[in-house]
Write an enzyme that holds these catalytic residues in place. Structure first.
Site: not given
Length: 400
Positions: A82-83
């Protein structure tokens, strides 16, 4: 349709193991696993020890791999970080849309653009649906817009593994995308979106839910992904469906199954090395409630506070979510009271593997003992993907 698979960000092979448990027909034709900053690629080597190597590009940075050289496949799978998925508008004369450097979603997008896999199954953390805090839902909106632009319909569900029989309270967002040219898409396109979410869709068949929920709708302008990045915000619920940019989403409740308790997977005759010894006071401090005065970089003083967490962890419940820091001296590490000795200890590497649903000693392939925990903290819950694999197998058998 042949059940050929490409596994990206493969770790120690959770997707592949799960799919092969679901059906012997699944055949992995290529995988990619590379840990940035690591001289020794332990996870990649663990994968190879179980299944053998494919080519010289499986253990390198995927951003340097020409996606057109990836073998053809009908199913793309992967668990990606998750970025920040924000994007910039293409510069005049540029090749097209690009996201921030190092954001691995774009490697998935580029692989789909090059290979056009009919089916896609991805895993991410549950907060993906709400990130970033400053523009809730934008990141997931960018992902949906990219998939829609590539000709995919999408279903998603946040799954708590313990609610479907696993030994861990691990919440993860799963994304199932499929080309609108597939027979499966043709069948779904004729259905009421509410029925897809509730009973006939991919996730409803894999993880049954209660039928009482409210569907919210939103339109996503997937033809202009930079605008999605700049201004899109939406409250995605824990389940949903999207076709041609039209979003349908709802909070659904699982029909819960009996979970596996931590007690059920504990090892016997655990070695002395795993017991807390003389560090009990430090563990009690880390696990306990605290209020600490701190000063920010700008000189602002504030009170940092956190509540107490269970110490030791109950063995009559599923484990908490296991992190990559498992076994280190920190607040999130599991500490249990061993039922054989009545003494406090850490989980063993084999117990960590069992929590994630891997075979015993799956990671005992020469990697450092601490890194075995890291690999499990990065992994997915294998039995959850096996359930999805069975549904996928049926779907793919219905394709020409």
């Amino acid at each position: 349709m042949e059940k050929t698979v490409c596994e990206l960000f493969a770790g120690v092979g959770g997707f592949r193991l799960a799919l092969e448990r679901a059906s012997s027909d699944f055949q992995t034709v290529w995988f990619s696993q590379w840990e940035p900053g690591k001289t020794k690629q332990w996870a990649h080597d663990c994968y190879v020890q179980h299944w053998g190597d494919i080519d010289e590009f499986t253990g390198v940075d995927i951003s340097i791999v020409d996606k057109h050289n990836v073998p053809d496949h009908n199913l793309l799978v992967g668990g990606f970080p998750c970025q920040d998925y924000s994007v910039a508008r293409p510069l005049p004369g540029s090749a097209g849309l690009e996201g921030k450097k190092g954001v691995l979603w774009w490697q998935i997008r580029d692989t789909l653009e090059a290979k056009h896999a009919p089916f896609v199954l991805l895993e991410n953390v549950d907060r993906l649906l709400k990130s970033p805090a400053s523009q809730r839902g934008r990141d997931f909106g960018v992902i949906l817009a990219c998939l829609a632009a590539l000709g995919y319909a999408v279903e998603w569900r946040v799954v708590n593994a313990a609610e479907y029989g696993a030994a861990q309270r691990r919440r993860r967002t799963f994304i199932f995308a499929y080309s609108t040219n597939t027979r499966y898409a043709e069948r779904m396109n004729r259905q009421n979106p509410e029925h897809i979410i509730s009973s006939i869709g991919f996730f409803a068949r894999s993880f049954p839910i209660e039928q009482n929920f409210v569907v919210n709708e939103e339109m996503l302008n997937f033809q202009d992904i930079p605008t999605v990045s700049e201004s899109f915000s939406f409250e995605f619920k824990n389940a949903g469906y999207m076709l041609n940019g039209q979003i349908y989403t709802a909070n659904v409740k699982p029909i819960e199954e009996e979970p596996t308790l931590l007690r059920d997977i504990l090892a016997k005759n655990v070695a002395e090395d795993y017991y807390l010894g003389d560090k009990l006071e430090k563990w009690e401090y880390l696990k306990g409630a605290k209020k600490i005065e701190r000063t920010s970089k700008t000189g602002h003083r504030y009170i940092f506070s956190e509540g107490a967490i269970a110490f030791p962890d109950s063995i009559d419940a599923p484990a908490r979510t296991m992190l990559t820091s498992e076994s280190s001296l920190n607040r999130s590490t599991h500490v249990i009271r061993d039922p054989e000795t009545n003494r406090l200890r850490l989980l063993t590497q084999v117990e960590a593997e069992r929590i994630q649903g891997f075979d015993d000693n799956w990671t005992d392939t020469g990697m450092p003992q601490k890194f075995r925990y890291f690999c499990m903290g990065n992994a997915l819950v294998v039995p959850m993907v096996t359930r999805m694999g069975r549904t996928l197998s049926t779907i793919m058998e219905g394709e020409p």
